[in-house]
Scaffold this motif. Structure first.
Motif, PDB file in Angstrom:
ATOM      1  N   ASP A  85     -10.042  -6.133  -1.721  1.00 16.65           N
ATOM      2  CA  ASP A  85      -8.764  -6.324  -1.338  1.00 16.65           C
ATOM      3  C   ASP A  85      -8.802  -6.717   0.369  1.00 16.65           C
ATOM      4  O   ASP A  85      -9.812  -6.466   0.996  1.00 16.65           O
ATOM      5  CB  ASP A  85      -7.791  -5.003  -1.497  1.00 16.65           C
ATOM      6  N   ASP A 117       0.823  -1.167  -0.126  1.00 18.15           N
ATOM      7  CA  ASP A 117       0.206   0.079   0.087  1.00 18.15           C
ATOM      8  C   ASP A 117       0.924   1.238   0.095  1.00 18.15           C
ATOM      9  O   ASP A 117       1.632   1.393   0.871  1.00 18.15           O
ATOM     10  CB  ASP A 117      -0.841  -0.147   1.279  1.00 18.15           C
ATOM     11  N   THR A 151      -4.336  -8.676  -2.886  1.00 21.09           N
ATOM     12  CA  THR A 151      -5.395  -8.134  -4.066  1.00 21.09           C
ATOM     13  C   THR A 151      -5.532  -9.046  -5.169  1.00 21.09           C
ATOM     14  O   THR A 151      -4.903 -10.146  -5.304  1.00 21.09           O
ATOM     15  CB  THR A 151      -4.809  -6.761  -4.506  1.00 21.09           C
ATOM     16  N   ASP A 164     -11.997  -9.210  -9.542  1.00 18.98           N
ATOM     17  CA  ASP A 164     -11.663  -8.022  -8.394  1.00 18.98           C
ATOM     18  C   ASP A 164     -12.569  -7.770  -7.351  1.00 18.98           C
ATOM     19  O   ASP A 164     -13.184  -6.785  -7.217  1.00 18.98           O
ATOM     20  CB  ASP A 164     -11.483  -6.752  -9.111  1.00 18.98           C
ATOM     21  N   ASP A 210      -6.724  -7.029   4.091  1.00 24.26           N
ATOM     22  CA  ASP A 210      -5.390  -6.653   4.719  1.00 24.26           C
ATOM     23  C   ASP A 210      -5.371  -7.662   5.637  1.00 24.26           C
ATOM     24  O   ASP A 210      -3.975  -8.088   5.767  1.00 24.26           O
ATOM     25  CB  ASP A 210      -5.929  -5.244   5.215  1.00 24.26           C
ATOM     26  N   LYS A 237     -12.052   1.176  -3.687  1.00 20.50           N
ATOM     27  CA  LYS A 237     -10.779   0.869  -3.309  1.00 20.50           C
ATOM     28  C   LYS A 237     -10.200   1.780  -2.181  1.00 20.50           C
ATOM     29  O   LYS A 237     -10.453   2.875  -2.226  1.00 20.50           O
ATOM     30  CB  LYS A 237     -10.155   1.077  -4.702  1.00 20.50           C
ATOM     31  N   TYR A 249      -0.991  -5.922   1.542  1.00 17.79           N
ATOM     32  CA  TYR A 249      -2.124  -6.389   1.371  1.00 17.79           C
ATOM     33  C   TYR A 249      -2.249  -7.449   0.235  1.00 17.79           C
ATOM     34  O   TYR A 249      -1.309  -7.378  -0.804  1.00 17.79           O
ATOM     35  CB  TYR A 249      -3.207  -5.529   1.483  1.00 17.79           C
TER      36      TYR A 249
END
Ligand code: FUB
Length: 461
Positions: free
Chosen positions: A448, A351, A360, A445, A450, A416, A358
């Motif tokens: 994301d 990031d 993705t 997609d 973390d 995002k 993270y």
């Protein structure tokens, strides 16, 4: 957008891969493993083959050095690039076709001394540099502003070790093995650079060592070991033993015979939690993707036991099964999403705002496997920090990708980088299991990811 290389690999791997452990990193191409045990953790430094390495042998494309950590040898946390060619101002010096910040970040090694961490890096064609940090993950800086070892002495593949009397040695080289005695500051040396004569090839004479490159020096139970990539090509892993760090070395055999499946190899050897491990690499992920050779390698590990006389048994070529866990994963602490035993179809990135890593590139059917997760007397809740894109769910499954569904965590559509918590109640999750976080959703997609964490059953939320 989904990483096309990884997506293609995923579609070609058989379902049986859900049980595989080698190669140990699936989200990037990694090579030249340099493990370091520091306190209770293994820090695995690697070089990094770019996805777009061209077709052909020797077509390396390498810009930075990566680090992964583990406390159980099966679940590895991705810390991303901890240094790159940009750490060296002199990287742009052009020598024999090399030069610039885009290529030549070859096999590194890190060592700790007096609380500082020294990262020795070959810049192909330009020499060997050294970076220093206060933390094994950096930030690393170049204290010299020039190479420690110039580019004229077979100057690749540094390996470093500190003897019991405090004298440190830096070895390196292809096709010859060289060494110097490092000063206590670890960034300068005293005396001449010495070309080892015992391992050196002598024209017209037999060469029992078949030394090529990639030396890995260490001391164990009074013996000095020099493992290395041997024969070419393909390369196996050979090793020699000496009673002195300056040699002469005696060839003691192969740790791994060369194998036609892999043109290269490169050893890194440690003892950890009472077990012994050798790391190296293969081209398995590249060859799952294409029959063409690209320099896109993947780090592997195998466990072994020294013979009573200190010699090392010959091991079979890297098996897919990898190694057994040397510990358990505590499911009740925050676990970074980029910690995994096997990542199917996902990518890890840094990031740019927080500097953290993270996961993705998450699509329907992708998953993350964690080995040996300990749920104690029961986990009742799964919480995940996510930034939703098109949204989807995280299925919490036990022991296999289609194993028992313990809970379903919904991740609503969002934007995002808008990180938020999502969660789900869990049923009957206790004891030790392999944990599969399986991602489902309609579009590509999905979100994301973390980190995640479990809460104990019965805890009032
Ligand atoms: O990764 C680039 C080079 O390939 C290394 O420096 C050698 O050891 C071989 O693995």
């Amino acid at each position: 957008m989904k990483n096309r290389i990884i997506a293609a690999i995923v579609s070609l791997l058989p379902a049986a891969y859900a049980g595989a452990q080698n190669p140990i990193i699936q989200t990037k191409f990694t090579a030249d493993p340099a493990p370091m045990v520091y306190h209770d953790t293994v820090y695995l430094y690697t070089s990094h083959d770019e996805d777009n390495a061209p077709v052909g042998y020797g077509g390396f494309r390498m810009k930075d050095w990566l680090c992964y950590t583990s406390t159980d040898m099966v679940n590895w946390t991705d810390h991303g690039a901890i240094a790159s060619l940009h750490n060296f101002r002199w990287a742009d010096k052009a020598v024999s076709g090399w030069g610039g910040f885009d290529n030549g970040a070859w096999a590194p090694q890190v060592i700790e001394r007096d609380g500082k961490f020294y990262l020795y890096c070959p810049l192909q064609g330009r020499g060997i540099g050294v970076l220093v940090a206060d933390n094994p993950l950096g930030p690393f800086v170049d204290p010299l502003g020039r190479p420690l070892i110039d580019g004229d002495h077979d100057s690749i593949d540094p390996t470093v070790f500190i003897d019991g009397d405090g004298q440190a040695y830096l070895y390196w080289g292809n096709p010859n093995l060289w060494y110097v005695r490092l000063n206590k500051d670890m960034i300068s040396y005293s005396g001449e650079m010495i070309k080892d004569s015992s391992i050196a090839k002598v024209k017209g004479q037999k060469d029992p060592f078949h030394y090529q490159e990639g030396p890995w020096a260490y001391k164990r139970n009074g013996h000095y070991y020099m493992a290395y990539a041997s024969t070419c090509c393909p390369e196996g892993i050979g090793y020699a033993i000496s009673e002195s760090p300056a040699g002469p070395w005696e060839f003691r055999g192969y740790i791994m015979k060369p194998n036609g499946q892999s043109s290269g190899n490169h050893p890194g050897i440690i003892d950890y939690k009472g077990r012994s491990y050798v790391f190296g690499f293969n081209y398995q992920l590249n060859y799952k993707l294409t029959s063409e050779h690209h320099e896109r390698r993947s780090v592997c590990v195998a466990e072994f036991q020294y013979n009573p006389d200190g010699t090392i048994p010959e091991l079979p070529w890297w098996g897919e099964e990898g190694v057994r866990p040397a510990g358990r994963l505590d499911a009740f602490v925050t676990v970074q999403a980029e910690t995994m035993a096997w990542g199917w179809g996902v990518r890890t990135v840094r990031d740019s705002m927080t500097g953290g890593m993270y996961v993705t590139g998450i699509d329907n059917g992708d998953y993350i496997k964690l080995r040996g997760a300990d749920f104690g007397s029961g986990a009742g809740y799964f919480g995940a920090r996510v930034a939703a894109l098109s949204g989807g769910v995280i299925e919490v499954r036990m022991d296999s990708v289609s194993g028992r569904l313990a809970g379903t965590c919904r991740v609503k559509k969002g934007r995002k980088r808008e990180w938020a918590m999502a969660g789900a109640g869990l049923t009957s999750v206790m004891g030790v299991h392999d944990l599969f976080l399986v991602f489902r959703g309609k579009a590509g997609d999905l979100f994301d990811f973390d980190w995640w964490k479990m809460e104990r059953a019965g805890k009032v939320r």
